[in-house]
Design a protein around this motif. Structure first.
Motif, mmCIF file in Angstrom:
data_model
loop_
_atom_site.group_PDB
_atom_site.id
_atom_site.type_symbol
_atom_site.label_atom_id
_atom_site.label_comp_id
_atom_site.label_asym_id
_atom_site.label_seq_id
_atom_site.Cartn_x
_atom_site.Cartn_y
_atom_site.Cartn_z
ATOM 1 N N SER A 297 0.807 -1.228 0.000
ATOM 2 C CA SER A 297 0.000 0.000 0.000
ATOM 3 C C SER A 297 0.835 1.271 0.000
ATOM 4 O O SER A 297 0.284 2.369 -0.049
ATOM 5 C CB SER A 297 -0.917 0.013 1.237
ATOM 6 N N TYR A 298 2.167 1.144 0.047
ATOM 7 C CA TYR A 298 3.021 2.310 0.239
ATOM 8 C C TYR A 298 3.271 3.073 -1.058
ATOM 9 O O TYR A 298 3.302 2.486 -2.153
ATOM 10 C CB TYR A 298 4.372 1.888 0.831
ATOM 11 N N PRO A 299 3.481 4.386 -0.949
ATOM 12 C CA PRO A 299 3.847 5.159 -2.146
ATOM 13 C C PRO A 299 5.187 4.682 -2.680
ATOM 14 O O PRO A 299 6.052 4.243 -1.924
ATOM 15 C CB PRO A 299 3.929 6.593 -1.621
ATOM 16 N N LYS A 300 5.331 4.766 -3.994
ATOM 17 C CA LYS A 300 6.594 4.350 -4.611
ATOM 18 C C LYS A 300 7.490 5.558 -4.926
ATOM 19 O O LYS A 300 8.651 5.390 -5.278
ATOM 20 C CB LYS A 300 6.323 3.547 -5.877
ATOM 21 N N SER A 301 6.915 6.764 -4.827
ATOM 22 C CA SER A 301 7.695 7.959 -5.118
ATOM 23 C C SER A 301 7.065 9.149 -4.421
ATOM 24 O O SER A 301 5.914 9.083 -3.963
ATOM 25 C CB SER A 301 7.739 8.211 -6.629
ATOM 26 N N LEU A 302 7.796 10.236 -4.365
ATOM 27 C CA LEU A 302 7.254 11.476 -3.811
ATOM 28 C C LEU A 302 6.079 11.959 -4.647
ATOM 29 O O LEU A 302 5.150 12.576 -4.125
ATOM 30 C CB LEU A 302 8.346 12.545 -3.769
ATOM 31 N N ALA A 303 6.086 11.661 -5.938
ATOM 32 C CA ALA A 303 4.992 12.087 -6.811
ATOM 33 C C ALA A 303 3.672 11.463 -6.381
ATOM 34 O O ALA A 303 2.615 12.080 -6.497
ATOM 35 C CB ALA A 303 5.304 11.710 -8.261
ATOM 36 N N ASP A 304 3.727 10.233 -5.855
ATOM 37 C CA ASP A 304 2.508 9.586 -5.369
ATOM 38 C C ASP A 304 1.882 10.403 -4.237
ATOM 39 O O ASP A 304 0.667 10.557 -4.169
ATOM 40 C CB ASP A 304 2.817 8.172 -4.846
#
Length: 308
Positions: A297-304
């Motif tokens: 469930s975690y973001p893969k980048s700051l853009a997320d």
């Protein structure tokens, strides 16, 4: 370039069961679905810290079993350096998770190999720990290991004291920040005999401020008290403030707190202030509630996070 992060902590294989509602004592119910994912507070925090693109290393232990191969492989997919994860005779740690239709969970953790993460097992990795800009640890490894880390870390030591284990006040004074939720803050104050006059109910932000005030008496370098969907309160020598969360449709809260910690640690290694890091971490914790499981469930980048 962002600084390096080393996480010293737990690695588990999480077994999930989805239920319409949690069973009462003595009750048998039918589950809706089941799944497996990589977990453990340490591994989760390492996975979350990678969104800054800087080196993230994991120090911990897994068993000589399929679960161990699986969780190490999943961390590798997040570009976590697992080359220093020990493979031991004990089984890989397990977490048994049930999640209801409201996204609330119950978790039972079997430590397994995590109990072998001792000072002696880490002695030959002392140089790696001392060389990190930020070191992260949690209460899912032996307390004497946390005490040992306090004397080895030369960078910033971030401790998510969850669960609350007994460490000396000298060690507490090295945590920068100490990160706890409302319940853990109360447990810590109770353990230290400082829980008098702490309210036991009421509005989350008010209780959070009260807990920050009490924890501040310990003269820690910095403190973060997380408040679930109410965000978090940070405090250090530059000030203190409440950071609200971001409204999302909650599917599963498992691992959201770990995502918060990992992103906060990564942001600190990136050179951000505690105020900036906490704002980003609050968004990350909310982001992680939208999908079943912890690391998936975690973001893969700051853009997320920016798109949330």
């Amino acid at each position: 370039m962002a600084g390096s992060v080393v996480v010293v902590g737990s690695i588990n294989c999480d077994s999930y069961v989805e239920v319409s509602e949690h069973p009462k004592p003595g009750e048998t119910i039918l589950g809706l679905d089941s799944s497996r994912s990589s977990g453990g507070k340490g591994a989760n925090q390492a996975a979350a810290a990678t969104i800054f693109g800087a080196p993230v290393g994991m120090l911990g232990a897994v068993g000589q079993d399929d679960d161990g191969e699986f969780v190490v492989g999943e961390l590798g997919k997040r570009e976590v350096d697992t080359s220093h994860v020990a493979v031991v005779g004990e089984p890989t740690g397990r977490a048994l998770v049930t999640v209801d239709s409201y996204g609330e969970n119950t978790v039972i953790v079997l430590p397994g190999a995590n109990a072998t993460v001792t000072p002696s097992s880490l002695a030959d990795r002392e140089e790696i720990i001392a060389g990190a800009d930020v070191v992260v640890t949690q209460g899912e490894i032996p307390a004497d290991t946390i005490e040992w880390l306090a004397g080895v870390v030369t960078g910033r030591l971030v401790c998510n004291l969850a669960p609350v284990v007994e460490v000396s006040e000298e060690t507490l004074a090295r945590f920068d920040p100490l990160i706890v939720n409302e319940h853990e803050a109360k447990d810590l104050l109770r353990q230290l005999g400082r829980d008098g006059e702490v309210s036991q109910g009421g509005e989350a932000e008010r209780i959070g401020w009260e807990l920050v005030e009490r924890l501040s008496e310990l003269e820690l370098p910095s403190i973060v008290v997380t408040l679930g969907d109410e965000g978090a309160i940070w405090a250090d020598d530059t000030g203190r403030a409440h950071v609200p969360s971001v409204p999302v449709k909650v599917v599963d809260t498992t691992g959201a707190g770990d995502c918060f910690v990992g992103v906060l640690a990564g942001a600190l290694a990136d050179g951000q202030s505690l105020a900036e890091a906490t704002k980003l971490a609050a968004r990350a914790g909310a982001f992680a509630c939208q999908v079943m499981g912890a690391q998936p469930s975690y973001p893969k980048s700051l853009a997320d996070l920016e798109a949330l």
